[in-house]
Design a protein around this motif. Structure first.
Motif, PDB file in Angstrom:
ATOM      1  N   ILE A   1       0.785  -1.197   0.054  1.00 50.67           N
ATOM      2  CA  ILE A   1       0.027  -0.181  -0.061  1.00 50.67           C
ATOM      3  C   ILE A   1       0.940   1.144  -0.024  1.00 50.67           C
ATOM      4  O   ILE A   1       1.753   1.101   0.862  1.00 50.67           O
ATOM      5  CB  ILE A   1      -0.811   0.176   0.937  1.00 50.67           C
ATOM      6  CG1 ILE A   1      -1.754  -1.175   1.288  1.00 50.67           C
ATOM      7  CG2 ILE A   1      -1.962   1.281   1.065  1.00 50.67           C
ATOM      8  CD1 ILE A   1      -2.896  -1.547   0.257  1.00 50.67           C
ATOM      9  N   ARG A   2       0.534   2.409  -0.845  1.00 47.76           N
ATOM     10  CA  ARG A   2       1.164   3.521  -0.776  1.00 47.76           C
ATOM     11  C   ARG A   2       0.554   4.542  -0.048  1.00 47.76           C
ATOM     12  O   ARG A   2      -0.422   4.953  -0.298  1.00 47.76           O
ATOM     13  CB  ARG A   2       1.356   4.196  -2.137  1.00 47.76           C
ATOM     14  CG  ARG A   2       2.030   3.485  -3.236  1.00 47.76           C
ATOM     15  CD  ARG A   2       2.263   4.045  -4.630  1.00 47.76           C
ATOM     16  NE  ARG A   2       2.993   3.337  -5.482  1.00 47.76           N
ATOM     17  CZ  ARG A   2       3.232   3.816  -6.674  1.00 47.76           C
ATOM     18  NH1 ARG A   2       3.206   5.138  -6.959  1.00 47.76           N
ATOM     19  NH2 ARG A   2       4.200   3.079  -7.591  1.00 47.76           N
ATOM     20  N   LYS A   3       0.974   4.481   1.205  1.00 50.53           N
ATOM     21  CA  LYS A   3       0.251   4.968   2.298  1.00 50.53           C
ATOM     22  C   LYS A   3       0.669   6.701   2.487  1.00 50.53           C
ATOM     23  O   LYS A   3       1.791   7.105   2.092  1.00 50.53           O
ATOM     24  CB  LYS A   3       0.777   4.862   3.838  1.00 50.53           C
ATOM     25  CG  LYS A   3       0.800   3.173   3.868  1.00 50.53           C
ATOM     26  CD  LYS A   3       1.172   2.629   5.410  1.00 50.53           C
ATOM     27  CE  LYS A   3       0.840   1.294   5.600  1.00 50.53           C
ATOM     28  NZ  LYS A   3       1.486   0.403   4.682  1.00 50.53           N
ATOM     29  N   PRO A   4      -0.595   7.269   2.260  1.00 49.97           N
ATOM     30  CA  PRO A   4      -0.604   9.061   2.462  1.00 49.97           C
ATOM     31  C   PRO A   4      -0.043   9.151   4.077  1.00 49.97           C
ATOM     32  O   PRO A   4       0.006   8.372   4.735  1.00 49.97           O
ATOM     33  CB  PRO A   4      -1.979   9.253   2.203  1.00 49.97           C
ATOM     34  CG  PRO A   4      -2.804   7.984   3.031  1.00 49.97           C
ATOM     35  CD  PRO A   4      -1.948   6.858   2.671  1.00 49.97           C
ATOM     36  N   PRO A   5       0.365  10.330   4.022  1.00 46.14           N
ATOM     37  CA  PRO A   5       0.671  11.093   5.355  1.00 46.14           C
ATOM     38  C   PRO A   5      -0.127  11.404   6.330  1.00 46.14           C
ATOM     39  O   PRO A   5       0.125  11.266   7.555  1.00 46.14           O
ATOM     40  CB  PRO A   5       1.460  12.607   4.859  1.00 46.14           C
ATOM     41  CG  PRO A   5       0.855  12.613   3.862  1.00 46.14           C
ATOM     42  CD  PRO A   5       0.390  11.722   2.959  1.00 46.14           C
ATOM     43  N   SER A   6      -1.300  11.464   5.857  1.00 51.50           N
ATOM     44  CA  SER A   6      -2.733  11.378   7.011  1.00 51.50           C
ATOM     45  C   SER A   6      -3.973  10.733   6.497  1.00 51.50           C
ATOM     46  O   SER A   6      -3.802  10.147   5.344  1.00 51.50           O
ATOM     47  CB  SER A   6      -2.926  13.019   7.391  1.00 51.50           C
ATOM     48  OG  SER A   6      -3.566  13.292   6.360  1.00 51.50           O
ATOM     49  N   ASN A   7      -4.943  10.689   7.224  1.00 49.32           N
ATOM     50  CA  ASN A   7      -6.126   9.902   7.183  1.00 49.32           C
ATOM     51  C   ASN A   7      -6.942  11.205   6.688  1.00 49.32           C
ATOM     52  O   ASN A   7      -8.149  10.775   6.661  1.00 49.32           O
ATOM     53  CB  ASN A   7      -6.541   9.001   8.142  1.00 49.32           C
ATOM     54  CG  ASN A   7      -7.060   9.877   9.514  1.00 49.32           C
ATOM     55  OD1 ASN A   7      -6.742  11.166   9.262  1.00 49.32           O
ATOM     56  ND2 ASN A   7      -7.155   9.189  10.461  1.00 49.32           N
ATOM     57  N   SER A   8      -6.593  12.452   6.133  1.00 54.91           N
ATOM     58  CA  SER A   8      -7.701  13.376   5.830  1.00 54.91           C
ATOM     59  C   SER A   8      -7.777  13.077   4.417  1.00 54.91           C
ATOM     60  O   SER A   8      -7.413  12.658   3.479  1.00 54.91           O
ATOM     61  CB  SER A   8      -6.911  14.828   6.051  1.00 54.91           C
ATOM     62  OG  SER A   8      -6.512  15.107   7.311  1.00 54.91           O
ATOM     63  N   PRO A   9      -9.142  13.686   3.960  1.00 51.84           N
ATOM     64  CA  PRO A   9      -9.889  13.684   2.571  1.00 51.84           C
ATOM     65  C   PRO A   9      -8.951  14.550   1.702  1.00 51.84           C
ATOM     66  O   PRO A   9      -8.391  15.629   2.025  1.00 51.84           O
ATOM     67  CB  PRO A   9     -11.151  13.743   2.764  1.00 51.84           C
ATOM     68  CG  PRO A   9     -11.108  14.902   3.915  1.00 51.84           C
ATOM     69  CD  PRO A   9     -10.050  14.389   4.738  1.00 51.84           C
ATOM     70  N   ILE A  10      -9.497  14.271   0.371  1.00 55.22           N
ATOM     71  CA  ILE A  10      -9.109  15.449  -0.603  1.00 55.22           C
ATOM     72  C   ILE A  10     -10.535  16.011  -0.821  1.00 55.22           C
ATOM     73  O   ILE A  10     -11.604  15.067  -1.183  1.00 55.22           O
ATOM     74  CB  ILE A  10      -8.506  14.803  -1.918  1.00 55.22           C
ATOM     75  CG1 ILE A  10      -7.524  13.988  -1.665  1.00 55.22           C
ATOM     76  CG2 ILE A  10      -8.551  15.655  -3.103  1.00 55.22           C
ATOM     77  CD1 ILE A  10      -6.258  15.065  -0.956  1.00 55.22           C
ATOM     78  N   GLN A  11     -10.907  17.208  -0.899  1.00 53.03           N
ATOM     79  CA  GLN A  11     -12.136  17.740  -1.335  1.00 53.03           C
ATOM     80  C   GLN A  11     -12.234  18.498  -2.476  1.00 53.03           C
ATOM     81  O   GLN A  11     -13.058  19.035  -2.934  1.00 53.03           O
ATOM     82  CB  GLN A  11     -12.741  18.574   0.061  1.00 53.03           C
ATOM     83  CG  GLN A  11     -12.955  17.857   1.195  1.00 53.03           C
ATOM     84  CD  GLN A  11     -13.574  18.593   2.233  1.00 53.03           C
ATOM     85  OE1 GLN A  11     -12.586  18.996   3.442  1.00 53.03           O
ATOM     86  NE2 GLN A  11     -14.686  18.705   2.253  1.00 53.03           N
ATOM     87  N   ASP A  12     -10.940  18.740  -3.146  1.00 51.58           N
ATOM     88  CA  ASP A  12     -10.944  19.459  -4.476  1.00 51.58           C
ATOM     89  C   ASP A  12     -10.772  18.469  -5.646  1.00 51.58           C
ATOM     90  O   ASP A  12      -9.888  17.900  -5.633  1.00 51.58           O
ATOM     91  CB  ASP A  12      -9.768  20.455  -4.427  1.00 51.58           C
ATOM     92  CG  ASP A  12      -9.516  21.224  -5.812  1.00 51.58           C
ATOM     93  OD1 ASP A  12     -10.650  20.903  -6.837  1.00 51.58           O
ATOM     94  OD2 ASP A  12      -8.450  21.801  -6.044  1.00 51.58           O
ATOM     95  N   VAL A  13     -11.690  18.168  -6.365  1.00 49.03           N
ATOM     96  CA  VAL A  13     -11.641  17.202  -7.313  1.00 49.03           C
ATOM     97  C   VAL A  13     -10.721  17.557  -8.594  1.00 49.03           C
ATOM     98  O   VAL A  13     -10.667  16.655  -9.163  1.00 49.03           O
ATOM     99  CB  VAL A  13     -13.215  16.835  -7.774  1.00 49.03           C
ATOM    100  CG1 VAL A  13     -13.946  16.231  -6.627  1.00 49.03           C
ATOM    101  CG2 VAL A  13     -13.852  18.083  -8.727  1.00 49.03           C
ATOM    102  N   THR A  14     -10.399  18.648  -8.654  1.00 47.11           N
ATOM    103  CA  THR A  14      -9.452  19.097  -9.559  1.00 47.11           C
ATOM    104  C   THR A  14      -7.926  18.861  -8.929  1.00 47.11           C
ATOM    105  O   THR A  14      -6.921  19.031 -10.115  1.00 47.11           O
ATOM    106  CB  THR A  14      -9.627  20.597 -10.130  1.00 47.11           C
ATOM    107  OG1 THR A  14      -9.198  21.299  -9.166  1.00 47.11           O
ATOM    108  CG2 THR A  14     -10.894  20.691 -10.387  1.00 47.11           C
ATOM    109  N   SER A  15      -7.664  18.608  -7.758  1.00 47.63           N
ATOM    110  CA  SER A  15      -6.285  18.368  -7.244  1.00 47.63           C
ATOM    111  C   SER A  15      -5.591  17.029  -8.071  1.00 47.63           C
ATOM    112  O   SER A  15      -6.167  16.077  -8.208  1.00 47.63           O
ATOM    113  CB  SER A  15      -6.321  18.128  -5.668  1.00 47.63           C
ATOM    114  OG  SER A  15      -5.420  17.886  -5.392  1.00 47.63           O
TER     115      SER A  15
END
Length: 233
Positions: A32-46
């Motif tokens: 698994i490529r782990k992200p640095p936190s469990n926070s979401p992405i809310q910008d669908v253009t990011s």
């Protein structure tokens, strides 16, 4: 106070403890490529929409999960470690899985430049007045959901992208919370199919009916899962 506004406030109050990450693929956490936190992405253009922040970084172990085309895979999500809940039950929404073909999953970077095809999704099931979201099933199943890898896709390396879209705040633009994570996999025993693909970001719009939607009031009579159709193989 209007009911919809009250419910949105209640959902927001639980948001701090509701975040989640994709942690295991068939009980394997090393791929698994782990992200640095469990926070979401809310910008669908990011550009982070593909595999989450830092999710484009290959895992240090340079391992892949080996699976046979047509076999079942199980993704597992948790808020913290494996002993914690999958995600707060208030975070109703769909669950989706995508694949992107890559020359080598252990070195592939820049997931936002890859071409993805969807192999699974589950949204809202209505039975009379009872609503069952994919997240409800995930919570009831201790953070796990399963489906098959299409039997006729080409053998080789892929990034597998698992995603939860939490809709508790989706009644306003930018309110949907998108959680995603990627795993490095190798598919064997496949065929020669070449599914139609989409870009991530690019497949979703902030105004899509599955992204900008009030789920509390009035009651939904249907729900449109974002993104392309599922390629079943």
């Amino acid at each position: 106070m209007q009911l919809s506004a009250l419910l949105s406030l209640l959902a927001a109050a639980t948001a701090v403890q509701a975040h989640a990450t994709f942690q295991y693929l068939n009980d394997n956490s090393a791929v698994i490529r782990k992200p640095p936190s469990n926070s979401p992405i809310q910008d669908v253009t990011s550009s982070d929409l593909a595999c989450n922040v830092n999710g484009g970084t290959p895992v240090a172990s340079k391992l892949t999960f080996n699976t046979i085309a047509g076999s079942t895979v199980t993704m597992e999500w948790h808020h913290g470690d494996r002993t914690t809940q999958a995600i707060d039950p208030s975070h109703k929404g769909p669950i989706l899985t995508y694949l992107a073909k890559v020359p080598d999953a252990t070195t592939a970077t820049s997931p936002s430049s890859l071409k993805w095809f969807k192999i699974y999704h589950d949204g809202l099931t209505l039975s009379g007045t009872t609503e069952t979201w994919a997240v409800d099933k995930l919570v009831a199943n201790a953070g796990k959901y399963s489906h098959t890898i299409p039997s006729n896709i080409a053998s080789g390396d892929y990034l597998l992208r698992s995603e939860i879209i939490a809709l508790h705040g989706a009644g306003s633009t930018g309110g949907a919370q998108l959680y995603m994570g990627c795993a490095q996999i190798t598919v064997t025993g496949g065929g020669s199919a070449s599914p139609a693909t989409v870009s991530l970001p690019g497949a979703y719009s902030a105004s899509d009916p599955g992204i900008l939607v009030g789920i509390y009031w009035p009651k939904l009579t249907s729900y449109t899962i974002p993104g392309p159709a599922v390629y079943s193989g």
